[in-house]
Design a protein around this motif. Structure first.
Motif, PDB file in Angstrom:
ATOM      1  N   MET A 198       0.821  -1.208   0.000  1.00  0.00           N
ATOM      2  CA  MET A 198       0.000   0.000   0.000  1.00  0.00           C
ATOM      3  C   MET A 198       0.857   1.261   0.000  1.00  0.00           C
ATOM      4  O   MET A 198       0.412   2.306  -0.481  1.00  0.00           O
ATOM      5  CB  MET A 198      -0.922   0.002   1.210  1.00  0.00           C
ATOM      6  CG  MET A 198      -1.951  -1.131   1.223  1.00  0.00           C
ATOM      7  SD  MET A 198      -2.963  -1.210  -0.273  1.00  0.00           S
ATOM      8  CE  MET A 198      -3.844   0.336  -0.163  1.00  0.00           C
ATOM      9  N   SER A 199       2.076   1.182   0.514  1.00  0.00           N
ATOM     10  CA  SER A 199       2.945   2.363   0.521  1.00  0.00           C
ATOM     11  C   SER A 199       3.288   2.806  -0.897  1.00  0.00           C
ATOM     12  O   SER A 199       3.509   3.993  -1.142  1.00  0.00           O
ATOM     13  CB  SER A 199       4.225   2.078   1.312  1.00  0.00           C
ATOM     14  OG  SER A 199       5.054   1.142   0.633  1.00  0.00           O
ATOM     15  N   HIS A 200       3.344   1.888  -1.842  1.00  0.00           N
ATOM     16  CA  HIS A 200       3.627   2.254  -3.229  1.00  0.00           C
ATOM     17  C   HIS A 200       2.516   3.115  -3.818  1.00  0.00           C
ATOM     18  O   HIS A 200       2.773   3.985  -4.655  1.00  0.00           O
ATOM     19  CB  HIS A 200       3.798   0.998  -4.088  1.00  0.00           C
ATOM     20  CG  HIS A 200       5.090   0.275  -3.852  1.00  0.00           C
ATOM     21  ND1 HIS A 200       5.301  -0.536  -2.756  1.00  0.00           N
ATOM     22  CD2 HIS A 200       6.245   0.250  -4.569  1.00  0.00           C
ATOM     23  CE1 HIS A 200       6.520  -1.030  -2.810  1.00  0.00           C
ATOM     24  NE2 HIS A 200       7.112  -0.573  -3.889  1.00  0.00           N
ATOM     25  N   PHE A 201       1.282   2.868  -3.392  1.00  0.00           N
ATOM     26  CA  PHE A 201       0.157   3.634  -3.917  1.00  0.00           C
ATOM     27  C   PHE A 201      -0.045   4.950  -3.169  1.00  0.00           C
ATOM     28  O   PHE A 201      -0.445   5.948  -3.767  1.00  0.00           O
ATOM     29  CB  PHE A 201      -1.132   2.807  -3.819  1.00  0.00           C
ATOM     30  CG  PHE A 201      -1.187   1.652  -4.766  1.00  0.00           C
ATOM     31  CD1 PHE A 201      -1.531   1.827  -6.098  1.00  0.00           C
ATOM     32  CD2 PHE A 201      -0.885   0.373  -4.336  1.00  0.00           C
ATOM     33  CE1 PHE A 201      -1.577   0.765  -6.971  1.00  0.00           C
ATOM     34  CE2 PHE A 201      -0.933  -0.705  -5.193  1.00  0.00           C
ATOM     35  CZ  PHE A 201      -1.271  -0.509  -6.524  1.00  0.00           C
ATOM     36  N   LYS A 202       0.225   4.958  -1.868  1.00  0.00           N
ATOM     37  CA  LYS A 202      -0.142   6.108  -1.050  1.00  0.00           C
ATOM     38  C   LYS A 202       0.979   7.124  -0.886  1.00  0.00           C
ATOM     39  O   LYS A 202       0.711   8.290  -0.594  1.00  0.00           O
ATOM     40  CB  LYS A 202      -0.606   5.631   0.331  1.00  0.00           C
ATOM     41  CG  LYS A 202      -1.882   4.814   0.274  1.00  0.00           C
ATOM     42  CD  LYS A 202      -2.483   4.613   1.649  1.00  0.00           C
ATOM     43  CE  LYS A 202      -3.841   3.948   1.560  1.00  0.00           C
ATOM     44  NZ  LYS A 202      -4.541   3.892   2.847  1.00  0.00           N
ATOM     45  N   MET A 203       2.218   6.704  -1.044  1.00  0.00           N
ATOM     46  CA  MET A 203       3.331   7.636  -0.893  1.00  0.00           C
ATOM     47  C   MET A 203       3.714   8.224  -2.242  1.00  0.00           C
ATOM     48  O   MET A 203       3.337   7.701  -3.297  1.00  0.00           O
ATOM     49  CB  MET A 203       4.513   6.924  -0.232  1.00  0.00           C
ATOM     50  CG  MET A 203       4.196   6.381   1.153  1.00  0.00           C
ATOM     51  SD  MET A 203       5.555   5.507   1.945  1.00  0.00           S
ATOM     52  CE  MET A 203       6.613   6.878   2.403  1.00  0.00           C
ATOM     53  N   HIS A 204       4.471   9.293  -2.201  1.00  0.00           N
ATOM     54  CA  HIS A 204       4.840   9.999  -3.419  1.00  0.00           C
ATOM     55  C   HIS A 204       5.625   9.093  -4.353  1.00  0.00           C
ATOM     56  O   HIS A 204       6.367   8.209  -3.924  1.00  0.00           O
ATOM     57  CB  HIS A 204       5.672  11.238  -3.061  1.00  0.00           C
ATOM     58  CG  HIS A 204       5.807  12.219  -4.196  1.00  0.00           C
ATOM     59  ND1 HIS A 204       6.748  12.086  -5.178  1.00  0.00           N
ATOM     60  CD2 HIS A 204       5.101  13.337  -4.489  1.00  0.00           C
ATOM     61  CE1 HIS A 204       6.637  13.088  -6.037  1.00  0.00           C
ATOM     62  NE2 HIS A 204       5.636  13.860  -5.631  1.00  0.00           N
ATOM     63  N   ARG A 205       5.442   9.301  -5.648  1.00  0.00           N
ATOM     64  CA  ARG A 205       6.056   8.425  -6.645  1.00  0.00           C
ATOM     65  C   ARG A 205       7.580   8.469  -6.608  1.00  0.00           C
ATOM     66  O   ARG A 205       8.249   7.530  -7.048  1.00  0.00           O
ATOM     67  CB  ARG A 205       5.573   8.816  -8.044  1.00  0.00           C
ATOM     68  CG  ARG A 205       5.927  10.234  -8.463  1.00  0.00           C
ATOM     69  CD  ARG A 205       5.188  10.660  -9.719  1.00  0.00           C
ATOM     70  NE  ARG A 205       5.430   9.750 -10.830  1.00  0.00           N
ATOM     71  CZ  ARG A 205       4.849   9.868 -12.025  1.00  0.00           C
ATOM     72  NH1 ARG A 205       3.970  10.840 -12.222  1.00  0.00           N
ATOM     73  NH2 ARG A 205       5.133   9.038 -12.992  1.00  0.00           N
ATOM     74  N   LYS A 206       8.158   9.552  -6.053  1.00  0.00           N
ATOM     75  CA  LYS A 206       9.614   9.662  -5.997  1.00  0.00           C
ATOM     76  C   LYS A 206      10.206   9.092  -4.709  1.00  0.00           C
ATOM     77  O   LYS A 206      11.418   9.122  -4.535  1.00  0.00           O
ATOM     78  CB  LYS A 206      10.023  11.140  -6.143  1.00  0.00           C
ATOM     79  CG  LYS A 206       9.700  11.731  -7.505  1.00  0.00           C
ATOM     80  CD  LYS A 206      10.166  13.178  -7.611  1.00  0.00           C
ATOM     81  CE  LYS A 206       9.843  13.763  -8.983  1.00  0.00           C
ATOM     82  NZ  LYS A 206      10.297  15.181  -9.079  1.00  0.00           N
ATOM     83  N   THR A 207       9.348   8.579  -3.837  1.00  0.00           N
ATOM     84  CA  THR A 207       9.845   7.989  -2.596  1.00  0.00           C
ATOM     85  C   THR A 207      10.644   6.726  -2.903  1.00  0.00           C
ATOM     86  O   THR A 207      10.214   5.884  -3.688  1.00  0.00           O
ATOM     87  CB  THR A 207       8.672   7.634  -1.667  1.00  0.00           C
ATOM     88  OG1 THR A 207       7.851   8.779  -1.496  1.00  0.00           O
ATOM     89  CG2 THR A 207       9.190   7.167  -0.320  1.00  0.00           C
ATOM     90  N   THR A 208      11.796   6.586  -2.298  1.00  0.00           N
ATOM     91  CA  THR A 208      12.646   5.424  -2.554  1.00  0.00           C
ATOM     92  C   THR A 208      12.103   4.193  -1.823  1.00  0.00           C
ATOM     93  O   THR A 208      11.335   4.297  -0.863  1.00  0.00           O
ATOM     94  CB  THR A 208      14.085   5.688  -2.099  1.00  0.00           C
ATOM     95  OG1 THR A 208      14.097   5.870  -0.671  1.00  0.00           O
ATOM     96  CG2 THR A 208      14.646   6.938  -2.771  1.00  0.00           C
TER      97      THR A 208
END
Length: 659
Positions: free
Chosen positions: A122-132
Motif C-alpha cells: 500500500m505504501s507504493h500507492f499512497k506515498m509519493h512516486r519519488k519515494t525510494t
C-alpha cells in the motif's frame, strides 16, 4: 516551507442525505429502473471538530452513525447536500480523501499477505512516486512498531487476531499521516482489552504527547515539506508506550505520526462511531455526538453531555455507564412518545448554547497545506497495473493447494476423455464422428471450466475494490486490466496441460505442430471464457445469481457453436458465440490437411472422403485465413465481454452508499 497548520477545524453544515427506499435492501441492477419513495437518513445535521478531539458518535441501531461518519469524511456517494468546510475552505471529495483516512467497520484487505507485505504494497500507492524503496521500508517498519505489530510483521493477515487486524488497518491509514481520521465502529468483534488498546491508540494520536522526528517528504515528495520535532516523554502508560518498553527504542528510527510542527503539536482529529462502549472506553473520548433517527441530539464535550441531560430532568443513576444512560434515555423517549423533547432541546438556544460551544473557532490558514496536498503525484497507470498484477499473482501462488486440486480434477477429466476416445486414431467413416465429438468436448470443457471458475472473482473482490478505488488508491481500469492479465498465464498453462493427455492418446499421429496450434486455440478459448465469466459475475454481482441465471446465455452460445445447429441458417448470429470460434478453429486445424478418409464399399450412407468435406458438412469455413480469423474472433469476444463487465463494475463502484 509548507507547514501543517497547528490547528484544523472541520465543520459540517446542513447535511442531508436520502436514498431510494430499495437501497436499504440488497442492491440489484434492475432496481435502477424503478421509481421508489426516498428515505432520509440524515436531516439538517450540523457540527464541528478540531485537532486534538477524539469524538464518539453514539446512537441506537439505525440512528445514522455510520452514515454521518461517511458523509463528513465524504466517503458517501449519492444524494448528499450541505457544506463541509476545513478552516474556512470548502472541501471537495478528492481533497477530503487525500487529507483524511476512513477505517471501515470490517477489515478489508488481502488475507494472504503478511502484515509487512500489505503495508509495503500500500505504501507504493499512497506515498509519493519519488519515494525510494528504502524510505518505504523504513516507513512500514516504523508503523509496525508504533502499532504494536512488530512480532506479527511476517504473519499472514488471515492468521492475525481481531485486535491485530484493527491495528493493521490503522497502520495502513497512517502511511500518509493524515490529520483527520474517521473510524466506523473500531471495537466491533474485539474483547474489552483489545478494544481499550485500539481506542487508547487513537487517543494518543490526538494528544501527541510522544513526539519524534521524521520528514513528510517521503510521504508527499517535497524536500521542503518537513516538520522539526523534539522528544517528549508521556506520563500516560498506553499501549504504544508499553510496546516501546518491550523493544530497544534506540534502534528504531523515528516516525512522523508522532511529530511536532514548529509552532506546536501536530495532532489529529479523530471521529468514531461506536456501539455500547464500556465506561472505561467512553472516558477516553473528549467529545460526544448523540444521534437519533438521522438527527443530532447533542454535540459537545463528554462532561457537558451529562449536564445537558441533567438540565432536562434525566439523572444519571449511581455506578451507571454514561453511554448506556444516554442511549437508554433516547430509546425510552421513543417508548414514552417523548422523542420530540430531546430534539426540541437541541434547538433551544438557552440549553444548546451552553453545551455545544461556539462555532466561531480559530481558523488558521490551511490553504498552503491543502494546495501542497493537491500537488501530490501518484504513480503512473502502468505502474499501478504492474503492482496490482503482482498482488494477484501472489494471491494465486499462495492458494497453491486449491490450484493443484483444481488442476488435478481437470487432468482426471482429460484422462477420462482420452480413454473414451483412445480407439479413434485411425481415420475412418466411423471415427469422423468420434473425432468431431472429442473436439467439441474439448472446447466445451475448457469454456465451461474457466467461465464458471471465475464467477466468484468480483463478488469477493467488490468490497476491496470499491473501497480502494473510492479512496483514490488506484484507478478502476488499472485494477480490471491487472485482474484480466493475471488469468492469462493460468489459461495457457492449464490448456496445454489439459490437452496433453488427450493429444497423447488420440492426436499424436498428426505431429507436434497440431499440439501447439490446438493448444493455442484452447488457451484463447479459456481467455474468452474468463471474460464471459467476469461478465456474468459483474452483471449479477453474486455467485449464486451468476450460476443460476447463466443458463440462457450458455444455451444461446452453445446452440450457435455449430455442433447442434446448422449455423448457416442464421449466418450472423453465430459470430456472437465463443463456442463457434473455438469449435471452428479446432475443427479446421485438425481436418484441413486430411486429404483422404477411408470409404468402404457397399455402405448405406454417403462417405466423406476429405477433411474439407467434413468442414463443409458442419458449415465451417475452409479458407486459408479461417484459423487466424477464429483466433482473432476469440480475442474480440474476450474484449467485448471485458468492456461490458467493466461498465457494470464501474456502475457498482459509483453507486450510492459509503465505502
Amino acid at each position: 516551507m509548507c507547514e501543517i497548520p497547528t490547528s484544523l477545524c472541520l465543520e459540517w453544515k446542513n447535511l442531508n442525505y436520502h436514498v431510494p427506499s430499495n437501497e436499504q435492501s440488497n442492491y440489484t441492477f434492475w432496481q435502477e429502473c424503478l421509481k421508489v419513495k426516498e428515505v432520509r437518513l440524515l436531516e439538517d445535521v450540523n457540527g464541528h471538530m478540531k485537532t486534538g478531539d477524539l469524538v464518539a458518535i453514539l446512537g441506537c441501531s439505525g440512528a445514522g452513525k455510520t452514515t454521518l461518519l461517511a458523509a463528513i469524511s465524504q466517503r458517501l456517494r449519492g444524494n448528499l447536500t450541505g457544506e463541509i468546510v476545513l478552516n474556512g475552505i470548502a472541501m471537495r471529495r478528492t481533497d477530503m480523501t487525500r487529507i483524511s483516512s476512513f477505517l471501515p467497520q470490517f477489515e478489508i484487505n488481502v488475507k494472504t499477505f503478511t502484515a509487512y507485505e500489505h503495508l509495503y504494497f500500500m505504501s507504493h500507492f499512497k506515498m509519493h512516486r519519488k519515494t525510494t524503496k528504502a524510505q518505504k521500508r523504513q516507513r512500514v517498519n516504523d508503523l509496525l512498531y508504533a502499532c504494536g505489530l512488530r512480532d506479527s510483521a511476517h504473519t499472514r493477515i488471515q492468521s492475525l487476531s481481531g485486535g491485530e487486524r484493527k491495528r493493521l488497518s490503522l497502520a495502513e491509514e497512517l502511511i500518509t499521516d493524515p490529520p483527520l481520521i474517521f473510524c466506523d465502529e473500531p471495537t466491533t468483534g474485539l474483547d474489552s482489552y483489545s478494544a481499550y488498546t485500539v481506542i487508547k491508540t487513537l487517543r494518543h494520536l490526538c494528544t501527541r504527547q510522544r513526539v519524534v522526528k521524521h520528514s513528510l517528504s517521503s510521504v508527499y515528495g517535497d524536500d521542503s515539506f518537513s516538520i522539526q520535532s523534539s522528544c517528549e516523554q508521556s506520563s500516560t502508560h498506553d499501549s504504544i508506550e508499553m510496546t516501546a518498553l518491550k523493544y530497544n527504542t534506540k534502534e528504531l528510527s523515528t516516525l512522523d505520526m508522532f511529530n511536532n510542527s514548529p509552532n506546536g503539536h501536530h495532532r489529529k482529529a479523530i471521529m468514531c462511531s461506536i456501539h455500547q462502549p464500556s465506561s472505561d472506553l467512553f472516558e477516553l473520548f473528549t467529545h460526544v455526538i448523540l444521534m437519533d433517527a438521522g438527527r443530532v441530539i447533542f454535540q459537545g464535550s463528554s462532561e457537558r453531555a451529562l449536564k445537558f441531560f441533567t438540565d432536562l430532568g434525566y439523572a444519571l443513576p449511581q455506578n451507571c455507564n454514561p453511554a448506556d444512560f444516554y442511549l437508554k434515555t433516547i430509546s425510552d423517549s421513543h417508548t414514552k412518545r417523548k422523542d420530540g423533547e430531546l430534539i426540541k432541546a437541541k434547538y433551544d438556544n438557552e440549553i444548546w448554547g451552553r453545551y455545544s460551544g461556539s462555532w466561531l473557532l480559530p481558523r488558521p490558514n490551511g490553504g498552503d497545506y491543502l494546495q501542497h496536498i493537491n500537488n501530490f503525484q501518484k504513480i503512473s497507470w502502468f505502474y499501478q497495473v504492474y503492482l496490482l498484477l503482482i498482488r494477484f499473482m501472489t494471491e494465486n501462488s499462495r492458494n497453491i493447494r486449491q490450484s493443484f486440486i483444481t488442476l488435478g480434477f481437470l487432468m482426471i477429466t482429460s484422462a477420462i476423455l482420452a480413454i473414451m476416445y483412445s480407439g479413434v486414431t485411425k481415420l475412418t467413416q466411423t471415427s469422423v464422428q468420434d473425432i468431431d465429438g472429442s473436439i467439441y468436448t474439448l472446447s466445451n470443457e475448457m469454456i465451461f471450466t474457466f467461465s464458471y471458475g471465475v464467477t466468484y472473482v468480483f463478488p469477493m473482490a467488490l468490497p476491496i475494490m470499491r473501497r480502494e478505488v473510492g479512496e483514490g488508491t488506484y484507478n478502476l481500469s488499472a485494477y480490471y486490466v491487472a485482474s484480466v492479465l493475471s488469468f492469462v498465464p493460468t489459461a495457457f498453462f492449464t490448456s496445454y496441460m489439459f490437452f496433453s493427455i488427450i493429444y497423447a492418446a488420440i492426436y499424436y499421429t498428426r505431429g507436434f505442430m497440431l499440439y501447439l496450434t490446438m493448444g493455442f486455440v484452447l488457451a484463447l478459448s479459456a481467455i474468452a471464457a474468463t471474460a464471459y465469466g467476469l461478465f456474468l459475475s459483474s452483471f449479477f454481482e453474486t455467485v449464486t445469481m451468476a450460476s443460476e441465471c447463466a443458463g440462457p446465455f450458455d444455451l444461446l452460445f452453445l446452440i450457435f457453436g455449430g455442433a447442434y445447429y446448422n449455423v448457416d441458417s442464421l449466418p450472423f448470429i453465430k459470430f456472437i458465440s465463443l463456442f463457434f470460434y473455438s469449435n471452428e478453429a479446432l475443427m479446421y486445424n485438425f481436418w484441413i490437411d486430411v486429404d483422404e478418409i477411408e470409404c468402404p464399399k457397399n455402405v448405406d450412407h454417403p462417405c466423406v472422403k476429405t477433411g474439407v468435406e467434413v468442414l463443409k458438412r458442419r458449415s465451417y469455413r475452409t479458407a486459408d485465413y479461417t484459423y487466424w480469423a477464429d483466433c482473432l474472433g476469440l480475442v474480440g469476444v474476450a474484449v467485448v465481454f471485458n468492456i461490458i463487465a467493466f461498465c457494470f463494475i464501474r456502475k457498482y463502484v459509483r453507486r450510492s452508499g459509503y465505502y
